[in-house]
Design a protein around this motif. Structure first.
Motif, short mmCIF file in Angstrom:
data_model
loop_
_atom_site.label_atom_id
_atom_site.label_comp_id
_atom_site.label_asym_id
_atom_site.label_seq_id
_atom_site.Cartn_x
_atom_site.Cartn_y
_atom_site.Cartn_z
N GLN A 191 0.82 -1.22 0.00
CA GLN A 191 0.00 0.00 0.00
C GLN A 191 0.86 1.26 0.00
O GLN A 191 0.49 2.27 -0.61
CB GLN A 191 -0.93 -0.04 1.21
CG GLN A 191 -1.96 -1.14 1.16
CD GLN A 191 -2.54 -1.48 2.51
OE1 GLN A 191 -2.24 -0.80 3.51
NE2 GLN A 191 -3.36 -2.51 2.58
N ILE A 192 1.99 1.23 0.67
CA ILE A 192 2.91 2.38 0.64
C ILE A 192 3.43 2.60 -0.78
O ILE A 192 3.50 3.74 -1.26
CB ILE A 192 4.06 2.14 1.64
CG1 ILE A 192 3.54 2.22 3.08
CG2 ILE A 192 5.17 3.17 1.42
CD1 ILE A 192 4.59 1.87 4.12
N ILE A 193 3.78 1.53 -1.47
CA ILE A 193 4.26 1.65 -2.85
C ILE A 193 3.17 2.20 -3.75
O ILE A 193 3.42 3.04 -4.63
CB ILE A 193 4.76 0.28 -3.35
CG1 ILE A 193 5.99 -0.16 -2.56
CG2 ILE A 193 5.12 0.35 -4.83
CD1 ILE A 193 6.48 -1.56 -2.91
N LEU A 194 1.93 1.75 -3.55
CA LEU A 194 0.82 2.28 -4.36
C LEU A 194 0.65 3.78 -4.13
O LEU A 194 0.39 4.54 -5.08
CB LEU A 194 -0.47 1.54 -4.00
CG LEU A 194 -1.73 1.97 -4.76
CD1 LEU A 194 -1.56 1.74 -6.25
CD2 LEU A 194 -2.95 1.22 -4.25
N GLY A 195 0.80 4.23 -2.89
CA GLY A 195 0.74 5.67 -2.63
C GLY A 195 1.86 6.43 -3.32
O GLY A 195 1.64 7.53 -3.84
N TRP A 196 3.07 5.85 -3.33
CA TRP A 196 4.18 6.50 -4.04
C TRP A 196 3.92 6.57 -5.54
O TRP A 196 4.36 7.50 -6.21
CB TRP A 196 5.47 5.72 -3.78
CG TRP A 196 5.97 5.86 -2.38
CD1 TRP A 196 5.55 6.77 -1.44
CD2 TRP A 196 6.97 5.07 -1.74
NE1 TRP A 196 6.23 6.59 -0.26
CE2 TRP A 196 7.11 5.56 -0.40
CE3 TRP A 196 7.77 4.00 -2.15
CZ2 TRP A 196 8.01 5.01 0.50
CZ3 TRP A 196 8.66 3.44 -1.24
CH2 TRP A 196 8.79 3.94 0.07
N MET A 197 3.20 5.58 -6.07
CA MET A 197 2.95 5.54 -7.51
C MET A 197 1.95 6.61 -7.96
O MET A 197 2.05 7.10 -9.09
CB MET A 197 2.44 4.16 -7.92
CG MET A 197 3.46 3.04 -7.80
SD MET A 197 2.76 1.41 -8.11
CE MET A 197 2.26 1.58 -9.83
N ILE A 198 1.01 6.98 -7.11
CA ILE A 198 -0.06 7.89 -7.56
C ILE A 198 0.05 9.29 -6.97
O ILE A 198 -0.51 10.23 -7.54
CB ILE A 198 -1.45 7.31 -7.21
CG1 ILE A 198 -1.62 7.17 -5.70
CG2 ILE A 198 -1.65 5.97 -7.90
CD1 ILE A 198 -2.97 6.65 -5.30
N GLN A 199 0.76 9.47 -5.87
CA GLN A 199 0.74 10.78 -5.21
C GLN A 199 1.31 11.91 -6.08
O GLN A 199 0.73 13.00 -6.11
CB GLN A 199 1.48 10.71 -3.88
CG GLN A 199 1.34 11.98 -3.04
CD GLN A 199 1.78 11.78 -1.61
OE1 GLN A 199 2.18 10.69 -1.23
NE2 GLN A 199 1.70 12.82 -0.82
N PRO A 200 2.41 11.73 -6.81
CA PRO A 200 2.88 12.86 -7.64
C PRO A 200 1.92 13.28 -8.74
O PRO A 200 1.96 14.44 -9.17
CB PRO A 200 4.21 12.33 -8.23
CG PRO A 200 4.66 11.28 -7.29
CD PRO A 200 3.39 10.63 -6.81
N ARG A 201 1.05 12.39 -9.20
CA ARG A 201 0.14 12.71 -10.29
C ARG A 201 -1.21 13.21 -9.80
O ARG A 201 -2.06 13.57 -10.61
CB ARG A 201 -0.06 11.48 -11.17
CG ARG A 201 1.23 10.95 -11.78
CD ARG A 201 0.99 9.83 -12.75
NE ARG A 201 0.24 10.27 -13.91
CZ ARG A 201 -0.03 9.50 -14.95
NH1 ARG A 201 0.39 8.24 -14.99
NH2 ARG A 201 -0.72 9.96 -15.97
#
Length: 438
Positions: free
Chosen positions: A135-145
């Protein structure tokens, strides 16, 4: 002569996972550096409008071994109080080696009902280290966009930024009336299909979203009814079947990526308001402010109608009492009031009572000689001082609570009062100084 069959076979070359297991501490440092570098490049590509490069870095974030090590290490630190023992570096690397964003790990998800202070309950999911890391990785994947509303502060500065924004509305924008509005059952109202489609638009495959953001029913474990019937407070909690059926709707509370999905849903609702409207949002707690009561009512009605037409679901709003800023009001554990047009902030009465109770409990543990009791007291004083760093009397309040606790606990606490005072107030003063500088 040497026979070829008798010669020792050459060892196969070492893979990245083998090298990481041979030097786990070095792998942890390498993973943290790799994750930071990839996130920085991803953010720079999104800011520069380089869509192809941004998609490439986003894909690498989801499958990089170094990123998995960094996320697993962060998840292990956050879940350390739930683990039987602290994870060693080798255990972190082994857990990261078997991590896959497209497959659900063989790890149970504990589900329980948490009572609310004002009545009711909420389903809470407790994830393991591997699920939390995904879930942390998923947050890193979408937060900048993700482009959130600038008036949302849960992921953009936290509680201090939200309180500072409320003070700014009073000091410089003539806010004289205020009301707090709460999204009722915000996480449970969000449509899962909307979340899947919204994240697909942000570049996350549907399989990754379904396997990471939502728990698999095969791994969800609910407690029995006898686990919470020991207290009158828990008699009104639901049974296992009701709890499980309630948890199937919306995004799960307790997941590391659910707060970001909820922020996206609330941001879509706030787009119906004008950018000049005096709104402060922290998670699902909305503070509406206006120069007149009529404008405040108009703003609350507009937000309520926009919430009912939300793309993520039909949200219901619970409106609090309308208050004049001169009278004062509570928001996020702070008491905000104005005097002669200038805003003043201090902890609310409930926050002060919780502080006194917690300090008394920690001091009792120190007197009884429990291990790491003084460290826990110092940690609480540091955190409380950081949360209320805008209040100039935070250190004096902590010293007073420590002195009153020592008087009530007796001579054993008075004998150690000097050490407790020096240890706790030093930590509180450091945090207040850091908060005032920031």
């Amino acid at each position: 002569m040497t026979i070829a069959a008798d010669m020792p076979a050459e060892k196969p070359p070492l893979t990245g996972g083998d090298r990481a297991l041979m030097a786990p501490r070095r792998a942890q440092r390498w993973g943290a550096q790799d994750a930071d570098e990839l996130q920085r490049k991803y953010q720079d590509a999104v800011s520069a409008g380089q869509r192809r490069a941004a998609r490439t870095y986003q894909r690498i974030l989801g499958f990089s071994f170094g990123v998995k090590i960094a996320a697993t290490d962060e998840a292990a630190k956050k879940q350390c109080h739930r683990l039987p023992e602290k994870m060693k570096p080798r255990d972190v690397v082994e857990a990261a080696f078997s991590l896959d964003m497209r497959q659900v790990p063989d790890e149970p998800v504990r589900l329980y009902a948490q009572p609310k202070d004002k009545g009711g309950w909420r389903p809470i999911h407790v994830y393991g280290v591997q699920n939390h890391a995904r879930q942390i990785i998923l947050g890193w994947m979408i937060q900048p966009r993700v482009q959130l509303d600038p008036r949302q502060f849960a992921l953009q500065g936290g509680v201090p930024a939200a309180i500072a924004a409320a003070k700014d509305q009073i000091n410089h924008h003539n806010a004289r009336w205020a009301v707090e509005v709460d999204f009722t059952n915000c996480f449970g109202t969000i449509d899962r299909e909307w979340a899947v489609n919204r994240l697909r638009g942000l570049g996350v495959p549907e399989q990754v979203t379904r396997a990471t953001a939502f728990p698999d029913d095969n791994y969800v474990r609910t407690p029995t009814s006898s686990d919470w019937l020991w207290s009158d407070r828990y008699l009104s909690l639901p049974g296992p079947l009701t709890l499980r059926s309630q948890a199937r709707s919306g995004v799960p509370q307790g997941a590391a990526c659910s707060s970001l999905i909820a922020e996206i849903a609330i941001s879509d609702i706030l787009s119906a308001l004008q950018i000049t409207d005096q709104v402060v949002v922290y998670a699902d707690n909305v503070l509406l402010m206006a120069p007149t009561r009529r404008e405040l009512e108009r703003l609350a009605d507009t937000l309520g109608s926009a919430a009912l037409r939300g793309s993520a679901g039909r949200f219901a709003l619970k409106r609090g009492k309308v208050r004049r800023v001169d009278w004062g009001f509570d928001y996020l554990g702070h008491r905000i009031h104005s005097y002669r047009g200038k805003a003043h902030v201090e902890p609310s009465r409930a926050a002060m009572e919780d502080c006194a109770k917690t300090i008394m409990k920690r001091m009792r543990d120190v007197v009884r000689g429990k291990p790491r009791a003084l460290r826990r007291l110092r940690s609480f004083c540091r955190g409380w001082a950081a949360a209320f760093s805008m209040w100039s009397r935070v250190v004096e309040n902590i010293r007073g609570a420590l002195f009153r606790g020592a008087m009530l606990l007796g001579r054993a606490a008075v004998d150690r009062l000097r050490d407790i005072m020096a240890c706790a107030t030093r930590a509180a003063g450091t945090e207040q100084h850091a908060g005032s500088r920031s």
